[in-house]
Design an enzyme around this catalytic site. Structure first.
Site, short mmCIF file in Angstrom:
data_model
loop_
_atom_site.label_atom_id
_atom_site.label_comp_id
_atom_site.label_asym_id
_atom_site.label_seq_id
_atom_site.Cartn_x
_atom_site.Cartn_y
_atom_site.Cartn_z
NE ARG A 160 0.28 1.75 4.44
CZ ARG A 160 1.24 2.47 4.65
NH1 ARG A 160 2.45 2.25 3.22
NH2 ARG A 160 1.56 2.38 5.74
CG ASP A 208 4.97 5.14 7.57
OD1 ASP A 208 5.06 6.34 6.97
OD2 ASP A 208 3.97 4.33 8.64
CE LYS A 252 4.84 -1.12 18.51
NZ LYS A 252 4.14 0.34 17.84
CB SER A 289 -1.44 -4.17 21.44
OG SER A 289 0.15 -4.22 20.34
CD GLU A 316 6.29 0.44 7.97
OE1 GLU A 316 6.47 1.24 9.57
OE2 GLU A 316 4.92 0.12 7.54
CD GLU A 331 -3.56 -3.75 18.30
OE1 GLU A 331 -4.09 -3.34 19.56
OE2 GLU A 331 -3.71 -3.79 17.07
CG HIS A 332 -5.40 -2.24 11.95
ND1 HIS A 332 -7.62 -1.70 11.58
CD2 HIS A 332 -5.20 -1.16 11.90
CE1 HIS A 332 -6.38 -0.48 11.05
NE2 HIS A 332 -5.45 0.22 11.78
P1 GTP Z 1 3.24 5.42 12.84
O1 GTP Z 1 3.06 5.73 13.53
O2 GTP Z 1 2.25 3.73 13.82
O3 GTP Z 1 4.12 4.41 11.02
O4 GTP Z 1 4.56 4.35 14.17
P2 GTP Z 1 6.05 3.52 13.90
O5 GTP Z 1 6.54 4.75 12.95
O6 GTP Z 1 6.27 4.03 15.68
O7 GTP Z 1 6.27 2.27 13.70
P3 GTP Z 1 5.65 0.75 14.83
O8 GTP Z 1 7.23 0.68 14.69
O9 GTP Z 1 5.18 1.30 15.79
O10 GTP Z 1 4.71 0.41 13.56
C1 GTP Z 1 3.85 0.68 12.77
C2 GTP Z 1 3.28 -0.20 12.00
O11 GTP Z 1 3.37 -1.27 12.48
C3 GTP Z 1 1.00 0.07 12.08
O12 GTP Z 1 1.01 1.29 11.33
C4 GTP Z 1 0.95 -0.96 11.95
O13 GTP Z 1 0.97 -1.64 10.58
C5 GTP Z 1 1.87 -1.73 12.67
N1 GTP Z 1 2.01 -1.97 13.74
C6 GTP Z 1 2.16 -1.15 14.88
N2 GTP Z 1 1.75 -1.64 16.63
C7 GTP Z 1 0.73 -2.25 16.13
C8 GTP Z 1 -0.56 -3.07 16.74
O14 GTP Z 1 -0.14 -2.45 18.04
N3 GTP Z 1 -1.47 -3.63 16.53
C9 GTP Z 1 -1.50 -4.07 14.67
N4 GTP Z 1 -2.78 -4.03 14.92
N5 GTP Z 1 -0.95 -2.51 14.05
C10 GTP Z 1 0.55 -2.19 14.77
MG MG Z 2 3.07 3.16 10.30
#
Ligand code: GTP
Ligand code: MG
Length: 237
Positions: free
Chosen positions: A75, A104, A144, A146, A171, A186-187
């Site tokens: 995407r 990303d 995480k 979660s 990414e 969970e999303h």
């Molecule tokens: P973002 O601003 O969300 O991109 O955060 P970040 O740059 O800190 O990246 P991170 O490593 O947290 O990962 C981002 C992406 O991983 C998200 O856009 C989701 O696709 C996925 N993701 C991360 N944490 C979770 C979670 O707790 N639940 C779900 N369902 N997806 C997650």
């Molecule tokens: Mg992201």
């Protein structure tokens, strides 16, 4: 905070968000060509990295008679979530700042059956001499709070244009079918604002428990798969 103040804060946030969206949309209107071009670079980079994974899958299928990849999703970050991230992180509205700070915009999700395939694919990708690793987050080893598990890589790949070569960030999220199944549900909870707070907390607890069960299932399936492989090898020798 009382109801009046909650509403006031929400209204202020709404006005702020809209101002920011307007500012961003105006920026895109004024920089339409370079903006569209930048988004097209991200689409090209997705194609490049997706092909790399498809080639690896093809090779494994021929050499070892198995497909490490169950599915690939890709995407481009929607305009709405791009605006949200720029706003939340206070990133200046310039193409350079967006390209530098938002890693990303191009996203690929690689779904595997078994956890070991994730690391095998990671190694195969990173040893390619046109792929540069920018960042690695291992949420399988350290999930995480979660319960979320996946391996996240930010890589940079070159794309070859008419008269130019550009390095573009992508990414890559690698996960098993079980991790993906869990993350999708969970999303849904994460973005359902209408669920009452106490119910939502209870569901989050249940989901965290399911993440543990799902991790155990992944581990056991991996062990069974390895036993099948070695039994097969012994049978072949
Ligand atoms: P973002 O601003 O969300 O991109 O955060 P970040 O740059 O800190 O990246 P991170 O490593 O947290 O990962 C981002 C992406 O991983 C998200 O856009 C989701 O696709 C996925 N993701 C991360 N944490 C979770 C979670 O707790 N639940 C779900 N369902 N997806 C997650
Ligand atoms: Mg992201």
């Amino acid at each position: 905070m009382d109801l009046k103040n909650i509403l006031k804060t929400r209204k202020e946030k709404f006005v702020r968000d809209n101002l920011m969206s307007d500012e961003f949309l105006e920026f895109i209107r004024q920089n339409k060509e370079p903006y569209d071009m930048l988004m097209s670079y991200y689409r090209c980079a997705i194609m490049e990295v997706e092909t790399k994974f498809k080639v690896l899958n093809e090779q494994f299928s021929l050499q070892y008679d198995r497909n490490p990849i169950e599915g690939i999703k890709s995407r481009i970050k929607s305009r709405k979530s791009l605006i949200k991230k720029i706003r939340n992180r206070g990133i200046p509205i310039t193409l350079e700042a967006i390209e530098e700070n938002i890693t990303d915009i191009a996203g690929l999700r690689i779904i595997c059956s078994f956890p070991e395939d994730i690391y095998m694919l990671e190694e195969c990708l990173l040893e390619q001499d046109d792929v540069t690793l920018i960042e690695r987050k291992n949420y399988i080893k350290e999930p995480k709070p979660s319960g979320y598990r996946s391996l996240h890589l930010i890589v940079e790949v070159p794309i070859f244009l008419h008269k130019e070569k550009r390095n573009v960030k992508v990414e890559v999220q690698l996960r098993t079918i079980a991790m993906d199944f869990w993350a999708s549900l969970e999303h849904k909870l994460r973005y359902k604002k209408s669920i009452p707070e106490n119910q939502s907390q209870e569901l989050a607890r249940e989901l965290a428990e399911c993440a543990e069960i799902s991790a155990m299932l992944d581990e056991r399936m991996q062990i069974i798969r390895n036993k099948i492989s070695s039994a097969q090898e012994n049978g072949d020798n």
